[in-house]
Enzyme design. Structure first.
Site, mmCIF file in Angstrom:
data_model
loop_
_atom_site.group_PDB
_atom_site.id
_atom_site.type_symbol
_atom_site.label_atom_id
_atom_site.label_comp_id
_atom_site.label_asym_id
_atom_site.label_seq_id
_atom_site.Cartn_x
_atom_site.Cartn_y
_atom_site.Cartn_z
ATOM 1 N N GLU A 75 2.384 11.028 10.321
ATOM 2 C CA GLU A 75 1.419 12.050 10.377
ATOM 3 C C GLU A 75 1.273 12.342 8.873
ATOM 4 O OE1 GLU A 75 4.609 13.167 10.819
ATOM 5 O OE2 GLU A 75 4.614 14.447 9.175
ATOM 6 N N SER A 134 4.552 15.031 -10.024
ATOM 7 C CA SER A 134 4.876 14.481 -8.748
ATOM 8 C C SER A 134 3.684 13.494 -8.334
ATOM 9 C CB SER A 134 5.320 15.337 -7.693
ATOM 10 O OG SER A 134 3.962 16.309 -7.243
ATOM 11 N N LYS A 155 5.438 9.768 -3.282
ATOM 12 C CA LYS A 155 5.566 9.326 -1.998
ATOM 13 C C LYS A 155 5.825 7.809 -1.675
ATOM 14 C CE LYS A 155 4.107 13.419 0.389
ATOM 15 N NZ LYS A 155 3.020 14.457 -0.722
HETATM 16 C C1 LIG Z 1 2.995 15.531 -0.810
HETATM 17 C C2 LIG Z 1 3.152 15.911 -2.258
HETATM 18 C C3 LIG Z 1 4.186 17.046 -2.884
HETATM 19 C C4 LIG Z 1 4.936 18.025 -1.843
HETATM 20 O O1 LIG Z 1 5.789 17.084 -1.177
HETATM 21 P P1 LIG Z 1 7.391 17.223 -1.619
HETATM 22 O O2 LIG Z 1 7.995 16.501 -0.343
HETATM 23 O O3 LIG Z 1 7.600 18.743 -1.708
HETATM 24 O O4 LIG Z 1 7.510 16.385 -2.738
HETATM 25 C C5 LIG Z 1 4.059 17.227 -3.877
HETATM 26 N N1 LIG Z 1 3.268 16.699 -4.931
HETATM 27 C C6 LIG Z 1 2.341 15.465 -4.486
HETATM 28 C C7 LIG Z 1 1.634 14.761 -5.580
HETATM 29 C C8 LIG Z 1 2.373 15.187 -3.260
HETATM 30 O O5 LIG Z 1 1.523 14.157 -2.853
#
Ligand SMILES: *Cc1c(COP(=O)(O)O)cnc(C)c1O
Length: 405
Positions: free
Chosen positions: A128, A393, A106
């Site tokens: 948010e 992610s 993010k």
């Molecule tokens: C917020 C988040 C997601 C989901 O959001 P996307 O916009 O689909 O990437 C996935 N993995 C993590 C670690 C997150 O914090």
């Protein structure tokens, strides 16, 4: 082996975003667009203009890329997962977004957007957040730029995400518990939008590839560094493109971020795991790409989970970051064209993948990311030595408390 023989791909790679845009009305095929109250139109026009103007701006990218390198810690490694590879009978690499500053992808987006907000003269950032991940990444970027920051959270999330609330406050953000409605993420979005309409001096920093144009295009652009790096890294390490790329999908930003570099290579199969919660035969899920209907939702035309009356219904997933009844419009388009396959992954499958990665590789993924790992485990059953990348992610410290060993 001399150190020269170690293929240090990190130092050779720049986190350079990939330019790729929707049509001029913000549509990806039949999805996207800009469905907003007329009083917001001037603000959105100004944002669109700013976004298109930075695309070819060298000064902007010099600052963006140097912050991505020295502050975020990019490029994130592309790690050959030996034991996971042996386990599946394939060659599996992990793209390590969990190693970024603040622990997830993010931050790539919040750094990019805050640089735009500063150029536009904004001094206050609002956002948010559900689980608090995007709130922490926003509060971090705001602290870095010395800007005011307000984070809206549904009351239920505010109560249950204590650690992230404390992190945001430590970073100087004001966290607002939204009491109206059911105290969920949707109510936090409504409150943030209300504040945004009434306060011309506030910049709304959206955290995924969702919302009205130009947000899906902006967030895609800043997250495309994931794919841009991964493509260069796999070519350096393996001298060819992967057979598969896997990711988890909530709003869709980390998935589009890594997919963006491979979309034109038809031989690379793209697979995303979405939150199927307790299963797709009931309503306890967030499987928008498998079950959603096209409609206008939160300013965009996209697939949305609906009830019997055709109204948006609440979603559910064990992973808070996937618990969203809409989806980024580009993914709805990629589903229709068949370019990306979207697999429903249940809580149980994700939990199994979560534990497996911890034990096989010493990496505790975010519960969200475990949906991408599970999608890979579902797909790579044939032990045929396929070359695959899984996007990790984020890291899973936030989740360990709630998982039974
Ligand atoms: C917020 C988040 C997601 C989901 O959001 P996307 O916009 O689909 O990437 C996935 N993995 C993590 C670690 C997150 O914090």
């Amino acid at each position: 082996m001399t150190t020269n023989a170690i293929n240090n791909t990190r130092t050779q790679i720049l986190p350079q975003p990939i330019k790729y845009l929707p049509d001029q009305d913000g549509f990806f095929g039949n999805y996207g667009g800009q469905f907003i109250p007329p009083e917001l139109k001037p603000k959105f026009d100004q944002l669109t203009e700013q976004f298109y103007s930075i695309l070819d701006d060298e000064e902007f990218h010099k600052e963006l890329i140097s912050l991505l390198i020295d502050y975020v810690g990019r490029p994130s490694p592309l790690y050959y997962a030996r034991r996971l590879s042996e386990y599946t009978g394939n060659r599996v690499y992990l793209k390590r977004e969990d190693l970024n500053h603040t622990g997830a992808h993010k931050i790539n987006n919040t750094i990019g957007q805050i640089l735009m907000a500063r150029r536009m003269g904004y001094k206050e950032i609002i956002a948010e957040t559900g689980a608090g991940q995007h709130g922490v990444a926003t509060a971090t970027a705001a602290a870095l730029m010395g800007m005011e920051c307000k984070i809206f959270m549904g009351r239920k999330d505010y109560d249950r995400q204590f650690l992230n609330v404390k992190r945001m406050e430590m970073l100087g953000a004001q966290v607002i518990s939204v009491e109206q409605g059911t105290g969920s993420l949707k109510d936090a979005v409504d409150a943030a939008l209300g504040y945004f309409i009434e306060n011309p001096a506030a910049y709304y920093l959206i955290g995924s590839v969702v919302g009205p144009h130009p947000y899906p295009a902006i967030v895609r652009y800043f997250q495309s560094v994931i794919g841009s790096e991964a493509r260069q890294q796999i070519l350096l390490k393996e001298n060819r493109l992967p057979d598969f790329v896997f990711a988890a999908i909530g709003g869709g930003s980390n998935a589009i971020g890594i997919f963006s570099a491979f979309i034109d290579d038809e031989q690379v199969k793209l697979v995303a795991g979405e939150g199927a919660g307790l299963g797709i035969d009931n309503e306890k899920n967030a499987a928008t790409l498998n079950l959603g209907k096209p409609m206008v939702f939160q300013g965009m035309k996209t697939l949305t989970l609906t009830d019997d009356q055709g109204n948006p219904r609440p979603s559910y997933s064990i992973a808070a970051g996937l618990d969203y009844p809409g989806i980024g419009p580009e993914h709805a388009h990629l589903r229709d064209t068949g370019r990306v396959k979207y697999l429903p992954i249940t809580d149980e499958q994700a939990t199994r993948a979560f534990k497996l990665l911890a034990r096989l590789e010493g990496i505790i993924p975010a519960m969200e990311s475990a949906h991408g790992v599970a999608a890979a485990l579902e797909t790579l059953l044939d032990k045929t030595g396929k070359l695959a990348i899984i996007n990790i992610s984020g890291r899973g410290d936030k989740d360990v408390e709630r998982i039974k060993l």
